[in-house]
Design a protein around this motif. Structure first.
Motif, short mmCIF file in Angstrom:
data_model
loop_
_atom_site.label_atom_id
_atom_site.label_comp_id
_atom_site.label_asym_id
_atom_site.label_seq_id
_atom_site.Cartn_x
_atom_site.Cartn_y
_atom_site.Cartn_z
N TYR A 139 0.82 -1.22 0.00
CA TYR A 139 0.00 0.00 0.00
C TYR A 139 0.85 1.26 0.00
O TYR A 139 0.38 2.34 -0.23
CB TYR A 139 -0.93 0.01 1.23
N ARG A 140 2.14 1.12 0.33
CA ARG A 140 3.01 2.28 0.34
C ARG A 140 3.49 2.65 -1.07
O ARG A 140 4.06 3.71 -1.29
CB ARG A 140 4.22 2.02 1.25
N ASP A 141 3.26 1.72 -1.98
CA ASP A 141 3.65 1.96 -3.37
C ASP A 141 2.84 3.12 -3.95
O ASP A 141 1.62 3.12 -3.89
CB ASP A 141 3.38 0.66 -4.17
N PRO A 142 3.51 4.15 -4.55
CA PRO A 142 2.78 5.32 -5.07
C PRO A 142 1.69 4.95 -6.06
O PRO A 142 0.63 5.58 -6.09
CB PRO A 142 3.87 6.14 -5.74
N VAL A 143 1.92 3.87 -6.86
CA VAL A 143 0.93 3.50 -7.86
C VAL A 143 -0.36 3.06 -7.20
O VAL A 143 -1.46 3.51 -7.53
CB VAL A 143 1.49 2.37 -8.77
N ILE A 144 -0.23 2.15 -6.23
CA ILE A 144 -1.39 1.66 -5.50
C ILE A 144 -2.08 2.83 -4.79
O ILE A 144 -3.30 2.95 -4.79
CB ILE A 144 -0.97 0.58 -4.48
N ARG A 145 -1.24 3.67 -4.11
CA ARG A 145 -1.77 4.80 -3.36
C ARG A 145 -2.64 5.67 -4.27
O ARG A 145 -3.78 5.98 -3.93
CB ARG A 145 -0.60 5.62 -2.81
N ASP A 146 -2.12 6.01 -5.46
CA ASP A 146 -2.88 6.87 -6.36
C ASP A 146 -4.15 6.18 -6.84
O ASP A 146 -5.21 6.79 -6.93
CB ASP A 146 -2.01 7.27 -7.56
N GLU A 147 -4.02 4.87 -7.12
CA GLU A 147 -5.18 4.10 -7.59
C GLU A 147 -6.31 4.12 -6.56
O GLU A 147 -7.47 4.38 -6.87
CB GLU A 147 -4.73 2.65 -7.89
N ILE A 148 -5.93 3.89 -5.28
CA ILE A 148 -6.96 3.86 -4.24
C ILE A 148 -7.53 5.25 -4.02
O ILE A 148 -8.74 5.44 -3.96
CB ILE A 148 -6.37 3.29 -2.92
N ASN A 149 -6.66 6.23 -3.94
CA ASN A 149 -7.14 7.58 -3.68
C ASN A 149 -8.05 8.08 -4.81
O ASN A 149 -8.97 8.87 -4.59
CB ASN A 149 -5.97 8.54 -3.50
N ALA A 150 -7.81 7.58 -6.06
CA ALA A 150 -8.64 8.00 -7.19
C ALA A 150 -10.02 7.38 -7.09
O ALA A 150 -11.01 7.97 -7.53
CB ALA A 150 -7.97 7.61 -8.49
N ASN A 151 -10.12 6.17 -6.51
CA ASN A 151 -11.40 5.47 -6.46
C ASN A 151 -11.99 5.38 -5.06
O ASN A 151 -12.86 4.56 -4.80
CB ASN A 151 -11.22 4.04 -7.00
#
Lengths: 384, 542
Positions: free
Chosen positions: A96-108
């Motif tokens: 979850y600390r990965d920026p990609v995952i973080r952005d994906e979750i925050n977007a949805n």
């Protein structure tokens, strides 16, 4: 006073089953005595709060968010391991600390993080210095977030990503390791104490109650048993078996139960000829019941007094084993391992100082509690 | 009256306890003239010992304090003296003897060492004269062959001899005043008579004054010139002994005087069904010696005794300490192993195992001596009483059990509402009632009573004896009543056996034993118990 009660007063009313206080008067007096020792009383509360908090370490320091809302679904990453597929990735475990995952979750949706966004084994890839890195508050914002792609403006440059007490030489957060390490040490100490007092009390009770040959044989066995050098045995066993929490616990328990036998045995020897014990025998009460109901409460006073000291003793044993490298498996959050790192990284005093403070706080709290408990059970000690 | 030696004026003693003060002694005053014996009499908790200890300031200060009063000794106030001045008085002009001679003597030093030390310390004597004076003192207190006794340690002496040594130590400095705090309570009656005779003799020879603390009115009558009766920290009556005994004015004094166990046992009935019979009962403890622990000899605690206890009747067992009477009782109740036949309800029980005994335990109950020790301090009295029910009537529901407990408490004269309290909330007499209730709740047929009254105050003793007699009549119980107290035995037993050194000295119906004793030993016991008179040398132990 009871002396003032007039003899021979018969009142005919028989109320049904009056309610009894849950603490007997004797125990209430002991509790009062315990409370009168302010230091011990506060130590008990501080210890209970710290231990209670540390039981929820996963919700305090973790590299997974507590709560995630993703595409209308509420997820609990602390409790459930979701594969990365869920968030559009392909790894088996989500970082979850990965920026990609973080952005994906925050977007949805959104996510709620614990106050410290590191677990005991999380490696911080963005430390400003070479590991071990200083505590974050020693750097200014530019330096602290120098490794993030957008520097101080990066969304990861927040307090949750601080290393409050710096990192160790593998770039893991020291505070997170201390929190987990405190929990594992205390749990180890408590389980070991509970187990060894169970065995010790049982063995001491048998010896004291039956006396004679039973006592003599047991005593000799214990003398031989306690003459075995525990440390060497641990070294040998750890070369054969993989070291782990329960193997260590078991090994230590095999030897630590001896500590209580003497006290309990003495109490049983003393009390087995008390008149109320004879009275119980005359009623035909079986041995087992006599031991549990009449004799054990006597021995419990001595045992309870010993327990906090036993706990602190086992904690320091675990710490020193970890320090020597014969304790918990590598990677475990252990205070002894932190000490060892401190020794090999003298340029990083935050390791040694924070480790020292936690270990000494924990042991002092236990000793203060033990001291207060001992005084509370001492019938000769009078408090105001 | 002659010159006043000690004058206690308006003395109070208070103890600080958990923040509040409790008054143990409440404004008492009395005088003691030279050469006079004054007795402080009262039941336990009356403050008599505390008053005596405050004369020498031996209380646990600072938790004890004196809110008011003076203690004038030869005109000087002892309470106002410094510790240094007091040391001049303690052991020199005022000395004290205590109840328990075993714990008042140092077990690690010989008699000689302990007496010589006092002489050296207080009088600065050299070794040789100190030794000579020690011999003289031991002679004076009636220790035979004092030369041989010099090297003895306290445990090698009997209780009476130890108390004599204590008296010798107290006399070493020729005190003006001797305070005796229950000096004979721990001793057998025959020895008690000897010690009292010694004290009375010494007092008149040395023209000492004596402050005598006791709960026993018989002793007071024998030894005191004047009496102060104390209760609840106050002196309720003071006067010459004869006057107080003949004409007590205060109701409490009258209550005390009337408190002796009275009443008669039911008539002996030789036809009643025997409940418990013992034939040739022996309890021998082996003495083992040498490497292989071979048995070289036996201590014959009980040596071939026959007893029969009948339904509705009481067999009293009398004897001095060490005579084996308690051992006999424990053997009959199968609490220790013995040889011989024990028939209970017609069945031989001496070979039964512990488990086989269990169903019989319900009919065969024991009441112990010490009501403080025989009740588990961590259980409420309801739990204590129902413990036996849980084993012998496991089918009872908790409510039925509770009813039984309440009923038996009523029967022994306690308020059933108190059944959830703990033993320490009860007085000694009440605790003994609880112990009796514990035995009675199982409806036993035979009860072994091991000195059930000897730890109790006199007035409470009488109540317990009455209770036991009523219970016996109601349930047709067979009692084996063990006691050293002949007054209690006379009030309760139909038949008596007198024991000495594990053997029966005399046995028979109680009336015959008390009115027409056949042996010298029994006669000595009876005169010591009822008249506090000593017997000729040789009939009793020292």
């Amino acid at each position: 006073m009871s002396q003032a009660v007039v003899e021979n007063t018969v009142v005919e009313t028989t109320p049904r089953r009056a309610k009894r206080p849950w603490l007997s008067p004797l125990n209430r007096r002991r509790w009062q005595n315990f409370k009168a020792n302010r230091r011990g009383y506060w130590s008990l509360w501080i210890f209970l709060v710290l231990f209670g908090l540390s039981l929820f370490s996963e919700w305090i320091a973790n590299d997974k968010p507590i709560l995630v809302s993703y595409k209308g679904e509420i997820l609990f990453p602390v409790l459930v391991a979701y594969p990365e597929e869920k968030f559009g990735g392909f790894y088996a475990v989500t970082d979850y600390r990965d920026p990609v995952i973080r952005d994906e979750i925050n977007a949805n949706g959104w996510m709620i993080w614990p106050p410290i966004r590191y677990s005991y084994r999380t490696v911080n890839n963005a430390i400003p210095d070479a590991a071990p890195a200083k505590p974050s508050w020693q750097y200014d914002a530019d330096k602290r977030c120098g490794q993030y792609p957008q520097r101080a403006a990066d969304p990861d440059c927040i307090v949750g990503n601080w290393n409050w007490l710096g990192t160790d030489d593998q770039a893991r957060d020291v505070l997170a390791r201390l929190i987990y390490g405190f929990r594992i040490s205390v749990l180890f100490g408590l389980i070991l104490t509970a187990g060894s007092s169970l065995i010790g009390v049982a063995a001491g009770a048998m010896q004291g109650y039956f006396g004679g040959w039973t006592d003599l044989l047991f005593q000799r066995v214990i003398e031989i048993w306690s003459a075995i050098p525990v440390l060497y045995l641990l070294l040998i066993v750890s070369a054969i078996l993989p070291p782990g929490f329960f193997i260590l616990l078991g090994l230590m328990m095999i030897f630590s139960w001896v500590a209580l036998v003497g006290v309990v045995r003495a109490e049983f020897l003393r009390a087995r000829n008390f008149e109320y014990v004879n009275a119980a025998r005359a009623l035909g009460v079986p041995n087992r019941t006599i031991m549990f109901r009449h004799l054990l409460p006597n021995a419990m006073v001595a045992t309870l007094t010993f327990l906090p000291f036993l706990t602190s003793g086992s904690i320091s044993t675990l710490t020193s084993l970890d320090y020597l490298g014969f304790g918990l498996p590598p990677g475990s959050p252990s205070l002894g391992e932190l000490m060892k790192q401190a020794q090999s990284n003298l340029n990083a005093p935050w390791l040694g100082i924070s480790g020292f403070i936690v270990v000494s706080l924990m042991l002092s709290l236990l000793v203060f509690i033990g001291e207060a408990a001992r005084d509370a059970f001492d019938p000769r000690k009078a408090f105001r | 009256m002659s010159e006043i030696l000690l004058s206690v004026r308006d003395l109070s003693v208070a103890f600080a306890q958990g923040g509040n003060q409790s008054t143990a002694v409440d404004h008492i005053s009395f005088d003691l003239a030279k050469g006079e014996t004054v007795a402080l009499v009262g039941e336990s908790g009356s403050g008599k010992s505390v008053s005596a200890l405050s004369v020498l300031k031996l209380l646990p200060y600072p938790s004890a304090s004196h809110p008011s009063g003076k203690i004038l000794f030869e005109g000087a106030d002892l309470l106002a003296m410094s510790e240094k001045q007091l040391r001049q008085v303690r052991g020199n002009k005022i000395t004290m003897i205590f109840q328990e001679p075993m714990t008042s003597l140092n077990p690690l030093h010989t008699i000689e060492h302990q007496i010589v030390e006092i002489l050296k310390l207080h009088q600065g004597m050299a070794d040789r004269p100190a030794k000579a004076r020690t011999l003289e003192l031991l002679n004076e207190v009636g220790i035979r062959d004092p030369e041989k006794r010099l090297d003895a340690y306290p445990h090698q002496l009997s209780g009476g001899q130890r108390q004599r040594v204590m008296i010798a130590m107290a006399l070493a400095n020729e005190p003006e005043l001797l305070i005796a705090d229950e000096p004979t309570t721990a001793l057998d009656v025959t020895v008690q008579a000897q010690i009292l005779e010694l004290l009375a003799g010494l007092k008149s020879r040395k023209s000492m004054s004596m402050l005598f603390i006791t709960h026993d009115l018989g002793i007071v009558r024998k030894i005191a010139d004047r009496v102060c009766v104390m209760t609840k920290g106050k002196i309720v009556e003071t006067g010459p002994t004869k006057e107080i005994f003949a004409n007590p004015r205060d109701p409490y004094t009258r209550h005390l005087l009337a408190a002796e166990p009275k009443g008669k046992p039911p008539a002996a009935n030789a036809d009643a069904k025997p409940v418990m019979t013992g034939k040739d009962i022996k309890v021998w403890f082996p003495i083992k010696q040498g490497f292989f622990r071979r048995t070289v000899d036996h201590v014959k605690a009980v040596d071939g005794i026959d007893v029969t206890v009948r339904a509705g009747q009481t067999l009293g067992v009398v004897g001095e300490s060490g005579s084996g009477k308690t051992t006999l009782g424990l053997a009959l109740a199968r609490m220790i192993s013995s040889t011989g036949t024990i028939r209970f309800n017609g069945r031989d029980i001496n070979q039964l195992t512990f488990n086989a005994m269990r169903p019989l335990r319900r009919e065969l109950q024991i009441v112990f001596q010490d009501p403080f020790g025989s009740l588990s301090p961590r259980m409420s009295i309801a739990e204590i009483i129902e413990e036996g029910l849980k084993i012998h009537e496991p089918k009872l529901s908790p409510d039925e059990r509770d009813d039984k407990v309440a009923d038996v408490l009523k029967e022994v004269g306690l308020d059933p509402a108190t059944r959830n309290r703990y033993p320490h909330e009860f007085s000694g007499g009440q605790r003994q009632r609880v112990a009796i209730a514990r035995a009675m709740v199982l409806n036993p047929r035979f009860v072994m009573l091991d000195e059930p009254t000897s730890a109790l105050d006199m007035s409470v003793q009488a109540q317990v004896v009455d209770l036991l007699r009523n219970l016996q009549a109601k349930h047709d119980l067979a009692y084996l009543f063990i006691s050293h107290d002949l007054k209690v035995i006379r009030a309760l037993a139909n038949d008596v056996i007198v024991m000495r050194n594990g053997q029966i000295v005399e046995a028979g119906p109680s009336q015959q034993i008390f009115e027409n004793p056949q042996t010298d030993y029994t006669r000595a016991l009876i005169s010591a118990a009822f008249k506090i008179e000593t017997a000729p040398v040789g009939t009793v132990s020292e």
